[in-house]
Every structure is written in structure tokens, then in C-alpha cells.
Scaffold this motif. Sequence first.
Motif, PDB file in Angstrom:
ATOM      1  N   MET A   1       0.831  -1.204   0.000  1.00  0.00           N
ATOM      2  CA  MET A   1       0.000   0.000   0.000  1.00  0.00           C
ATOM      3  C   MET A   1       0.866   1.255   0.000  1.00  0.00           C
ATOM      4  O   MET A   1       0.690   2.145  -0.813  1.00  0.00           O
ATOM      5  CB  MET A   1      -0.937  -0.014   1.205  1.00  0.00           C
ATOM      6  CG  MET A   1      -1.748   1.263   1.383  1.00  0.00           C
ATOM      7  SD  MET A   1      -3.022   1.178   2.667  1.00  0.00           S
ATOM      8  CE  MET A   1      -2.071   1.010   4.144  1.00  0.00           C
ATOM      9  N   ASP A  96      -7.566  -3.106   1.635  1.00  0.00           N
ATOM     10  CA  ASP A  96      -8.200  -4.236   0.975  1.00  0.00           C
ATOM     11  C   ASP A  96      -8.213  -4.033  -0.538  1.00  0.00           C
ATOM     12  O   ASP A  96      -7.738  -3.019  -1.055  1.00  0.00           O
ATOM     13  CB  ASP A  96      -9.619  -4.467   1.512  1.00  0.00           C
ATOM     14  CG  ASP A  96     -10.546  -3.269   1.272  1.00  0.00           C
ATOM     15  OD1 ASP A  96     -10.310  -2.497   0.319  1.00  0.00           O
ATOM     16  OD2 ASP A  96     -11.514  -3.119   2.034  1.00  0.00           O
ATOM     17  N   ARG A  97      -8.756  -5.012  -1.249  1.00  0.00           N
ATOM     18  CA  ARG A  97      -8.750  -4.957  -2.718  1.00  0.00           C
ATOM     19  C   ARG A  97      -9.664  -3.884  -3.271  1.00  0.00           C
ATOM     20  O   ARG A  97      -9.588  -3.544  -4.441  1.00  0.00           O
ATOM     21  CB  ARG A  97      -9.157  -6.328  -3.275  1.00  0.00           C
ATOM     22  CG  ARG A  97      -8.145  -7.422  -2.977  1.00  0.00           C
ATOM     23  CD  ARG A  97      -8.562  -8.753  -3.556  1.00  0.00           C
ATOM     24  NE  ARG A  97      -7.596  -9.789  -3.257  1.00  0.00           N
ATOM     25  CZ  ARG A  97      -7.718 -11.054  -3.620  1.00  0.00           C
ATOM     26  NH1 ARG A  97      -8.796 -11.436  -4.285  1.00  0.00           N
ATOM     27  NH2 ARG A  97      -6.791 -11.931  -3.315  1.00  0.00           N
ATOM     28  N   ARG A  98     -10.528  -3.347  -2.439  1.00  0.00           N
ATOM     29  CA  ARG A  98     -11.434  -2.279  -2.875  1.00  0.00           C
ATOM     30  C   ARG A  98     -10.830  -0.894  -2.679  1.00  0.00           C
ATOM     31  O   ARG A  98     -11.503   0.111  -2.869  1.00  0.00           O
ATOM     32  CB  ARG A  98     -12.764  -2.392  -2.125  1.00  0.00           C
ATOM     33  CG  ARG A  98     -13.519  -3.694  -2.413  1.00  0.00           C
ATOM     34  CD  ARG A  98     -14.744  -3.808  -1.551  1.00  0.00           C
ATOM     35  NE  ARG A  98     -14.382  -3.908  -0.137  1.00  0.00           N
ATOM     36  CZ  ARG A  98     -15.250  -3.888   0.866  1.00  0.00           C
ATOM     37  NH1 ARG A  98     -16.533  -3.732   0.618  1.00  0.00           N
ATOM     38  NH2 ARG A  98     -14.833  -3.996   2.104  1.00  0.00           N
ATOM     39  N   GLY A  99      -9.551  -0.858  -2.305  1.00  0.00           N
ATOM     40  CA  GLY A  99      -8.871   0.422  -2.159  1.00  0.00           C
ATOM     41  C   GLY A  99      -9.196   1.168  -0.893  1.00  0.00           C
ATOM     42  O   GLY A  99      -9.133   2.399  -0.864  1.00  0.00           O
ATOM     43  N   SER A 133      -2.648   4.566  -3.769  1.00  0.00           N
ATOM     44  CA  SER A 133      -3.814   4.429  -4.647  1.00  0.00           C
ATOM     45  C   SER A 133      -5.113   4.259  -3.856  1.00  0.00           C
ATOM     46  O   SER A 133      -6.138   3.894  -4.437  1.00  0.00           O
ATOM     47  CB  SER A 133      -3.617   3.234  -5.586  1.00  0.00           C
ATOM     48  OG  SER A 133      -3.470   2.040  -4.832  1.00  0.00           O
TER      49      SER A 133
END
Length: 200
Positions: A1, A96-99, A133
Motif C-alpha cells: 500500500m 483491501d482490494r477495494r482500495g 492508490s
Amino acid sequence: MFPEITRDDVFRLETERLWLRWPRAADADEIRQHVGDPDVALMTASIPHPYAPHDADAFIASVREENGAGGGLHLVITPKNRPNEPIGLVSLHGADRRGAATFGFWLGKPYWGQGYTTEAARALIDLAFGITSLDRIVSSARPDNRSSLHVHEKLGFHRTGRGMRPAPARGGEMEVELFELKRGEAHTLFGARRPRFFSP
């Protein structure tokens, strides 16, 4: 991250009154003193009470490992004129993968009511949205923790509901207010500018 620049323990952020830096082994006694106060610990889901002597050492080792891996960023709050004395902590972790990442903080009781948490958190949030991101930051607070609720409001978080969250240090779950802050919605200290950060 988090990118390479934050993964070295010489990294630090500067605000008007504060330095934010990696926790160090030498911080253990100060951390233990602050979070050993039940008024601090019992408002959190993860800080045990009573706080055993080895708890601070284990905590520092754990967050230094996460900082070094880039999976999160945990920074102690120190006054500029006393950079070796941590008075609190702000952190982002668990992306997490959802940002989304989770925001957390605590501040030693002698320093409550002076705006230190908000000042430190704004710098960390500015940095996160500036160099990662992440699309959003999530957080939670006990409904009776008025200071924490106020900090979230000042930072621009929106309430998204109320629910139960795991609270391992409290022996089960706790009811919390849920918050979310999306990229571009933060009430930042620096406006459009990124915070100053230092790393040789």
C-alpha cells in the motif's frame, strides 16, 4: 500500500506543532504510560487493560514490521520541541482490494483537547491520498466517545451507520459508529498541497 519512501524508519512528517515518526523501542515506556490509562485504553478495541510491560514492546515490533513491509503506516505523534517523547499515535492499515484502509489513533490524556490528533491525522491522510492508490479510508468510534466522533467530523469523515465490530481487547465485540472518507473529501491541513515529508 505505502511506497518505498515510507518504509524506512527515518521517515517522518512535519506539521505546525508536531513530528510524526516511526515508533522506536525506546518509546516503550512512554507508550505504556499513556495507553495504560483506562480512559485511553477502554475507548479502543485493541489496546488491552491492564497493559502489561511486554505489550508495548510487542506492539512496537509489530507496527515496525508492518511499516517496513508497506502494508500500513503507524506513526507516533511527538511535539516538535520533544521529538523523543511520543504522546499518541495515528495509523492507516489493513488495505483491501477495494482500495480502502482503516484509520486508527490514540492520544495520551494529558494532551486531550489541544487539537493534536486532528493535526496529526490530517497530515497522515494527506500523505496517504497523495502517494498511495487508496480510494477511501474507513474508521469507527464508540458512540459515547465524543472526542473521537468530533475528530472524525473535523477530518471530513461521513457517518455510514452503526454496527458491531470485533474488540479483542474488550473480550468480544463493541458497538461503534462507522465512518468513511473518500478521496477528495478530506478536510486537509494543506489544501491542494501534499504534506512535507522527510527521508534522507
